[in-house]
Design a protein around this motif. Structure first.
Motif: not given
Ligand code: BTN
Length: 256
Positions: A150-169
């Motif tokens: 229910g959060l249509p106004d949220a975005i993530s690094l994955r959505m912006l970069l087109g790939h998953t990211v290492c959260t520790n990095d």
């Protein structure tokens, strides 16, 4: 207190010389509150089961989806103010995003970082024996994850970069930015931080709607916005000065 699953010792000056890493915690802010001193230790979790947001909201974060950190601080009085610490956290997040090539992040008063007008990060400053700066960055969620939550106004690094990211990095880069910006604050560069915060807010000189805590709403032109005050000219022409603690939200108000 839970035992950390890992401990990092980063070569930083103030923040993250000790990072306690956990697979899962109820809330990193709660674990930070149990630490004996505000020495810049960071609590980092892969998952939160009872994460908190502003105004009593919850901050959902299944394992590996978000970067979830809390830092305990003792800072000089001029830096202890919530508006300054929120600004410091938000600017450090914008700098972290820049290391991924994301240049156009903006700050939405009081505590959100947005990219493409969608929320990528929230900040929660809390006080107990010491001050706690909690930061949550959306990292690996998909559009479907946000729709299901229910959060249509949220975005993530994955959505912006087109790939998953290492959260520790991401966490490590964030801690390094927090440390650099904190060092600058301690060296007296509060005005420089405020200027970059004002630029990312982008509301000075605009026609805005200011919601106060309670039900009051003021509409007017925003003349000034600093870590200490907001000054508006209302449509009647009268000037209104507010303290940041009085304000719940500022949004752009379209002129008719
Ligand atoms: C908001 O946008 O309302 C603020 C969200 C803050 C979430 C972070 S995640 C790490 C830290 N631990 C918490 O329980 N909350 C903050």
């Amino acid at each position: 207190m839970n035992h950390p699953d890992d401990i990092w010792e980063l070569p930083t000056k103030h923040i993250g010389r000790r990072v306690q890493v956990y697979k899962s915690l109820p809330s990193t802010n709660d674990t930070a509150a149990e630490l004996p001193s505000g020495d810049g230790t960071v609590i980092l979790a892969q998952e939160q089961t009872a994460g908190r947001g502003q105004f009593g909201r919850s901050w959902r974060s299944p394992s590996g989806h978000g970067v979830l950190i809390s830092t305990v601080l003792v800072a000089p009085t001029e830096v202890q103010q919530s508006a300054v610490l929120t600004g410091w956290s938000a600017i450090s997040v914008c700098e972290t995003l820049q290391t991924f090539g994301i240049e156009h992040a903006t700050i939405k008063w009081p505590n959100d970082v947005l990219v493409c007008n969608k929320k990528i990060c929230g900040v929660l400053i809390e006080r107990c024996r010491h001050t706690i700066a909690g930061i949550g960055i959306n990292a690996n969620q998909t559009t479907d994850d946000f729709a299901a939550a229910g959060l249509p106004d949220a975005i993530s690094l994955r959505m912006l970069l087109g790939h998953t990211v290492c959260t520790n990095d991401v966490a490590r880069r964030l801690i390094e930015c927090l440390d650099r910006e904190f060092d600058a604050l301690l060296a007296g560069e509060l005005a420089a931080l405020q200027l970059r915060w004002q630029q990312r807010l982008g509301v000075v000189g605009q026609h805005v709607r200011v919601e106060l805590h309670g039900d009051t709403v003021i509409v007017g032109s925003l003349l000034q916005l600093t870590f200490n005050s907001l000054v508006l000219t209302e449509s009647s022409g009268s000037r209104r000065a507010l303290r940041p603690e009085e304000v719940r939200q500022i949004s752009l108000q379209p002129t008719l």
